[in-house]
Design a protein around this motif. Sequence first.
Motif, PDB file in Angstrom:
ATOM      1  N   UNK A 128       0.853  -1.199   0.000  1.00 28.65           N
ATOM      2  CA  UNK A 128       0.000   0.000   0.000  1.00 28.65           C
ATOM      3  C   UNK A 128       0.885   1.245   0.000  1.00 28.65           C
ATOM      4  N   UNK A 129       1.404   1.576  -1.192  1.00 29.02           N
ATOM      5  CA  UNK A 129       2.329   2.709  -1.304  1.00 29.02           C
ATOM      6  C   UNK A 129       1.702   4.024  -0.838  1.00 29.02           C
ATOM      7  N   UNK A 130       0.381   4.136  -0.972  1.00 28.76           N
ATOM      8  CA  UNK A 130      -0.305   5.363  -0.567  1.00 28.76           C
ATOM      9  C   UNK A 130      -0.458   5.479   0.946  1.00 28.76           C
ATOM     10  N   UNK A 131      -0.079   4.446   1.666  1.00 29.33           N
ATOM     11  CA  UNK A 131      -0.184   4.422   3.145  1.00 29.33           C
ATOM     12  C   UNK A 131      -1.613   4.628   3.626  1.00 29.33           C
ATOM     13  N   UNK A 132      -2.596   4.194   2.828  1.00 31.55           N
ATOM     14  CA  UNK A 132      -3.998   4.402   3.197  1.00 31.55           C
ATOM     15  C   UNK A 132      -4.714   3.106   3.564  1.00 31.55           C
ATOM     16  N   UNK A 133      -4.019   1.993   3.543  1.00 31.23           N
ATOM     17  CA  UNK A 133      -4.623   0.717   3.906  1.00 31.23           C
ATOM     18  C   UNK A 133      -5.567   0.148   2.871  1.00 31.23           C
ATOM     19  N   UNK A 134      -5.640   0.753   1.699  1.00 35.77           N
ATOM     20  CA  UNK A 134      -6.594   0.322   0.675  1.00 35.77           C
ATOM     21  C   UNK A 134      -5.931  -0.700  -0.250  1.00 35.77           C
ATOM     22  N   UNK A 135      -6.463  -1.922  -0.351  1.00 32.38           N
ATOM     23  CA  UNK A 135      -5.897  -2.898  -1.285  1.00 32.38           C
ATOM     24  C   UNK A 135      -6.162  -2.473  -2.718  1.00 32.38           C
ATOM     25  N   UNK A 136      -5.337  -2.978  -3.633  1.00 28.49           N
ATOM     26  CA  UNK A 136      -5.466  -2.534  -5.029  1.00 28.49           C
ATOM     27  C   UNK A 136      -5.114  -3.693  -5.956  1.00 28.49           C
ATOM     28  N   UNK A 137      -4.672  -3.372  -7.152  1.00 21.11           N
ATOM     29  CA  UNK A 137      -4.435  -4.389  -8.163  1.00 21.11           C
ATOM     30  C   UNK A 137      -3.446  -5.450  -7.753  1.00 21.11           C
ATOM     31  N   UNK A 138      -2.405  -5.072  -7.015  1.00 10.36           N
ATOM     32  CA  UNK A 138      -1.437  -6.081  -6.592  1.00 10.36           C
ATOM     33  C   UNK A 138      -2.113  -7.162  -5.763  1.00 10.36           C
ATOM     34  N   UNK A 139      -2.940  -6.746  -4.801  1.00  9.25           N
ATOM     35  CA  UNK A 139      -3.604  -7.706  -3.924  1.00  9.25           C
ATOM     36  C   UNK A 139      -4.594  -8.569  -4.711  1.00  9.25           C
ATOM     37  N   UNK A 140      -5.242  -7.949  -5.709  1.00  8.55           N
ATOM     38  CA  UNK A 140      -6.182  -8.708  -6.544  1.00  8.55           C
ATOM     39  C   UNK A 140      -5.447  -9.825  -7.270  1.00  8.55           C
ATOM     40  N   UNK A 141      -4.346  -9.487  -7.935  1.00  9.42           N
ATOM     41  CA  UNK A 141      -3.660 -10.516  -8.719  1.00  9.42           C
ATOM     42  C   UNK A 141      -2.998 -11.553  -7.818  1.00  9.42           C
TER      43      UNK A 141
END
Length: 376
Positions: A37-50
């Motif tokens: 979470x490079x944005x440091x916001x705790x939000x999962x994104x494409x990396x976590x999906x794949x």
Amino acid sequence: MTDATSPALPAILEPLTINGVEVRNRLILPPMCMYACEARDGVPHGWHFQHLGARAAGGFGIVVAEATAVTPKGRISAWDTGLWNDEQRDAWAPIAAYVAAEGAVPAVQLGHAGAKASTVPMHPGVPAGEPILEGPDAWATLSPSGVPATSMPANVRAMTEQDVAGTVRAFADAARRADEAGFGAVQLHAAHGYLIHQFLSPLTNTRTDGYGGDFEERTRFLRELVAAVREVWPADKILGVRISGSDWVEEGWGIEETVRLARILEEEGVHWMDVSSAGLGDRYHGPKGPGYQVPLARAVKEGTQRMVVSAVGSLTTPQEVEEVLVSGAADAVCVGRAALANPNGPVEAALELGASAEQAPMARQYFRATWGPGAH
């Protein structure tokens, strides 16, 4: 579907039922922090999906998302995922849906790092786990007694009873969001030296109120968390706990207390216990080698009646995993680091153990692979 001419089904492929939920096999992807979470916001994104989606397509029965913080200050590092707000919940939802669509049970581990929070993320070439004491990625951490989890310098303070109550609510709120996101299982992280483990172990819990002292008082925090989560978590979904079965320190938390606690949690609505070990202190002092934690899992399995127990730790070959299941030491096995390198490990393990391509948990889109049906 198999017939009389099909090979005998390896134990790793036998289905497993947990609280009425059908799990397609006995292989579990354990939670492994991605620090993505490079944005440091705790939000999962494409990396976590794949990452999680690939392991679901690769054949795991349960896919557990990484240690996901219930509060911002509960993160191991600023790069961790969270479930303390609805934006995070909404980002987790498509990931859970995809994992389920691929035939796996989507799960998430809920945790609070306690005194092991505010640390350097585990990236190549950096001192992973070292506390960050200043700067934008640093914050004051919490622990049961203000006792650091290691000998490294730490900005840590003892939790008040108000802190404890607020953390219990945070776990319940995160569990509610996990349900809303579509997860079929939640696992409470009571292992590896993080906050719940810090309450359990006399090495880090020196409180003199109702949350410290004897076994009943040191386990009170976890028992309150379970009760609070049960209030919001659907009765037809899976509730699990990952625990350190032993600190491997004579005066610390041990397997006898683990089994005693497992019996209590079984009666209080926990369906699944994943048995790991250690996490407090600077160095590991326990046994090593393939399956070194399996005796701890066996003790919990033999000491409980209905608890589904999974083993974890240095189990990398199909033969090692199969032996754990055939011997009855555990009901399921977590395969972690090997799965980082090979998301299709369950398929390849099944074939190596003699299963047919039709029996292996292979995504239909991959049938032309060299190990798939009709390959040429």
